[in-house]
Motif scaffolding. Structure first.
Motif, PDB file in Angstrom:
ATOM      1  N   GLU A  81      41.038 -23.688  18.240  1.00  0.00           N
ATOM      2  CA  GLU A  81      41.526 -24.779  17.387  1.00  0.00           C
ATOM      3  C   GLU A  81      43.025 -24.982  17.574  1.00  0.00           C
ATOM      4  N   THR A  82      43.779 -23.897  17.633  1.00  0.00           N
ATOM      5  CA  THR A  82      45.220 -24.002  17.811  1.00  0.00           C
ATOM      6  C   THR A  82      45.543 -24.526  19.204  1.00  0.00           C
ATOM      7  N   CYS A  83      44.832 -24.050  20.201  1.00  0.00           N
ATOM      8  CA  CYS A  83      45.042 -24.508  21.572  1.00  0.00           C
ATOM      9  C   CYS A  83      44.745 -26.005  21.689  1.00  0.00           C
ATOM     10  N   ALA A  84      43.683 -26.462  21.061  1.00  0.00           N
ATOM     11  CA  ALA A  84      43.336 -27.885  21.102  1.00  0.00           C
ATOM     12  C   ALA A  84      44.453 -28.729  20.492  1.00  0.00           C
ATOM     13  N   GLU A  85      45.041 -28.252  19.403  1.00  0.00           N
ATOM     14  CA  GLU A  85      46.145 -28.991  18.776  1.00  0.00           C
ATOM     15  C   GLU A  85      47.368 -29.022  19.691  1.00  0.00           C
ATOM     16  N   ILE A  86      47.657 -27.896  20.335  1.00  0.00           N
ATOM     17  CA  ILE A  86      48.798 -27.834  21.247  1.00  0.00           C
ATOM     18  C   ILE A  86      48.577 -28.786  22.415  1.00  0.00           C
ATOM     19  N   ARG A  87      47.388 -28.733  23.011  1.00  0.00           N
ATOM     20  CA  ARG A  87      47.087 -29.590  24.163  1.00  0.00           C
ATOM     21  C   ARG A  87      47.057 -31.069  23.811  1.00  0.00           C
ATOM     22  N   VAL A 122      49.206 -18.030  21.583  1.00  0.00           N
ATOM     23  CA  VAL A 122      48.244 -19.084  21.900  1.00  0.00           C
ATOM     24  C   VAL A 122      48.862 -20.073  22.886  1.00  0.00           C
ATOM     25  N   ALA A 123      50.105 -20.475  22.644  1.00  0.00           N
ATOM     26  CA  ALA A 123      50.758 -21.464  23.504  1.00  0.00           C
ATOM     27  C   ALA A 123      50.838 -20.976  24.949  1.00  0.00           C
TER      28      ALA A 123
END
Length: 129
Positions: A81-87, A122-123
């Motif tokens: 979920e965090t990766c999707a937001e970053i991407r 995560v980033a």
């Protein structure tokens, strides 16, 4: 409490080369995967699963208090979920705020330093496709 951050750094140095190597084994990749394809292919989906699994292991080691009571599915959801937001290009402060909510479990809340450390983890892990 600098121990989790020191441990996180050590874990990142131990895990990231393996995760990176998983994506750079060109000679052994399947011929059906096209590196120019932006959509998720089976290979990129597998790499993302490898990264999510690596994240779960790293998270458990660096943040045992935050990992307590969470199964691997819950921990990998934090990553995906965090990766999707970053991407997707969401502003960092919004991603960190949402991450803080994801990290809260039961009576345990992440400190600002822990939230920032998890965000950085995560980033770094989701930056390469």
């Amino acid at each position: 409490m600098h121990r989790p951050l020191s441990l996180l750094t050590a874990v990142l140095f131990a895990v990231l080369p393996a995760v990176t190597a998983c994506g750079n084994d060109g000679a052994e990749s399947t011929p059906t995967a096209s590196p120019a394809t932006t959509a998720a292919t089976p290979d990129t989906a597998q790499i993302d699963q490898v990264k999510a699994g690596s994240f779960a292991i790293s998270f458990r080691g660096a943040f045992p208090g935050l990992a307590e009571g969470r199964d691997d599915t819950a921990i990998t959801a934090i990553f995906t979920e965090t990766c999707a937001e970053i991407r997707s290009g969401e502003p960092q402060d919004e991603v960190v705020s949402a991450l803080s909510g994801r990290l809260a479990a039961g009576g345990t809340e992440a400190t600002d330093a822990e939230t920032q450390a998890v965000y950085q983890m995560v980033a770094v892990m989701c930056s390469g496709r």
